[in-house]
Enzyme design. Structure first.
Site, PDB file in Angstrom:
ATOM      1  N   LYS A  31     103.702  35.587  10.771  1.00  0.00           N
ATOM      2  CA  LYS A  31     104.924  36.324   9.854  1.00  0.00           C
ATOM      3  C   LYS A  31     105.115  35.237   8.733  1.00  0.00           C
ATOM      4  O   LYS A  31     105.479  35.473   7.602  1.00  0.00           O
ATOM      5  CB  LYS A  31     106.129  36.931  10.464  1.00  0.00           C
TER       6      LYS A  31
ATOM      7  N   SER B 217      99.030  37.181  17.671  1.00  0.00           N
ATOM      8  CA  SER B 217      99.833  37.124  16.526  1.00  0.00           C
ATOM      9  C   SER B 217     101.190  36.282  16.625  1.00  0.00           C
ATOM     10  O   SER B 217     101.755  35.740  15.523  1.00  0.00           O
ATOM     11  CB  SER B 217     100.408  38.527  16.183  1.00  0.00           C
TER      12      SER B 217
END
Length: 331
Positions: free
Chosen positions: A58, A309
């Site tokens: 992110k 991720s």
């Protein structure tokens, strides 16, 4: 195409984001495992975004989005809504570029993510996800306080930034047959699909969701945007209500398939990554690996990229999952 939509990001936007992130974001490592290759009969390349700044991919999109703001917008400050990873990433990016960050965060967000968000300087506004919708709260607060809204996935700058993870992977390992990417709101999946289309066009990009939060898979299958309401899954990054106005058309245009995995499969993939590859990975971060290990996707005889991720996991919760397994979703 909806004429009210802003322009969709392109491969060129991903490459431009890579230039902005050079020397700012970590170039995360690609790990291999002979055991993983043997269990899947594939040649697997694991892109370790758990080693990214703030512990997840992110940061890429958050920093790129802030870098695109005008001086006037930076002075106003920004607001987002997030269960944790985008909250942390935007707060860290804001501290680097001098932008105040407010985060609308569910009161059941992992404690480790709340602490990190506050540690990076973000101001948290809590809400009850069983009674309120974060998007509505976010839009209202942004309007009342004059803040720039930077949503966690449905934003062109965010999507382009996330795609740089796949761009790095292809740059390091070359063309792939398959690229497996977790999917919540679709920002990472959309960005990675744009990157693949630009540098490895024969690669089939496949999104992976929890079976308990399968809105994107249903959307992909039907061609109609589907939603889910506060799904019961340990993969908190995939509890998003739906794909976005930008990510939905990008997924439909550039993603080859969507699959789902069980809660048990997520924990088993986490255990494998922790024990065999020594990678601390959160549930959402293990989704793509789970698709291979659980057999939702066959990698047999193929070169397969897997995006891990993030690694922002509450260690006490992880210990409980490993000991007893998570509760299966209510039917």
């Amino acid at each position: 195409m909806d004429p009210s939509l802003p322009p969709l990001p392109t491969f060129e936007d991903v490459t431009a984001a890579a230039g902005r992130l050079e020397g700012i974001a970590h170039r995360t490592p690609v790990h291999r495992s002979r055991t993983l290759d043997a269990r899947t009969d594939a040649t697997v390349f694991v892109k370790c975004e758990n080693f990214q700044r703030a512990g997840a991919f992110k940061f890429r999109g958050a920093y790129n989005a802030l870098a695109l703001l005008t001086p006037e917008e930076r002075a106003r400050g920004v607001l987002t809504y997030s269960s944790g990873n985008h909250a942390q990433a935007l707060s860290l990016a804001g501290s680097l570029v001098g932008v105040a960050v407010t985060v609308v965060m569910p009161d059941n967000a992992p404690a480790v993510k709340r602490r990190a968000t506050e540690g990076y300087g973000g101001t948290i506004v809590s809400y009850d996800p069983s009674r309120e919708r974060r998007e509505e709260i976010g839009r209202r607060l942004a309007r009342e306080r004059g803040l720039v809204l930077i949503p966690p996935y449905d934003h062109a700058g965010v999507i382009a930034g996330q795609g740089t993870a796949a761009l790095e992977l292809f740059d390091e390992v070359g063309p792939l047959d398959l690229l497996l990417v977790c999917c919540g709101g679709g920002g990472l999946l959309s960005g990675c699909a744009l990157a693949a289309a630009g540098v490895s066009p024969a690669c089939r990009v496949i999104g992976v969701e929890p079976a308990a939060a399968d809105d994107a898979t249903r959307s992909f299958r039907t061609g109609v945007l589907q939603t889910v309401d506060n799904p019961r899954t340990i993969a908190d990054g995939a509890r998003t209500p739906s794909l976005g106005r930008l990510t939905f058309p990008l997924v439909m245009a550039h993603v080859a398939d969507m699959v789902t995995v069980s809660e048990r499969g997520i924990v088993d993939a986490m255990r494998f990554l922790w024990e065999r590859m020594k990678l601390v990975v959160e549930p959402t971060g293990a989704l793509a690996t789970a698709a291979l290990l659980e057999g939702a996707v066959s990698g047999a005889g193929r070169r397969v990229g897997v995006v891990v991720s993030g690694g922002n996991v509450d260690l006490a919760e992880a210990g409980a999952w490993f000991a007893a397994g998570p509760p299966e979703p209510a039917r």
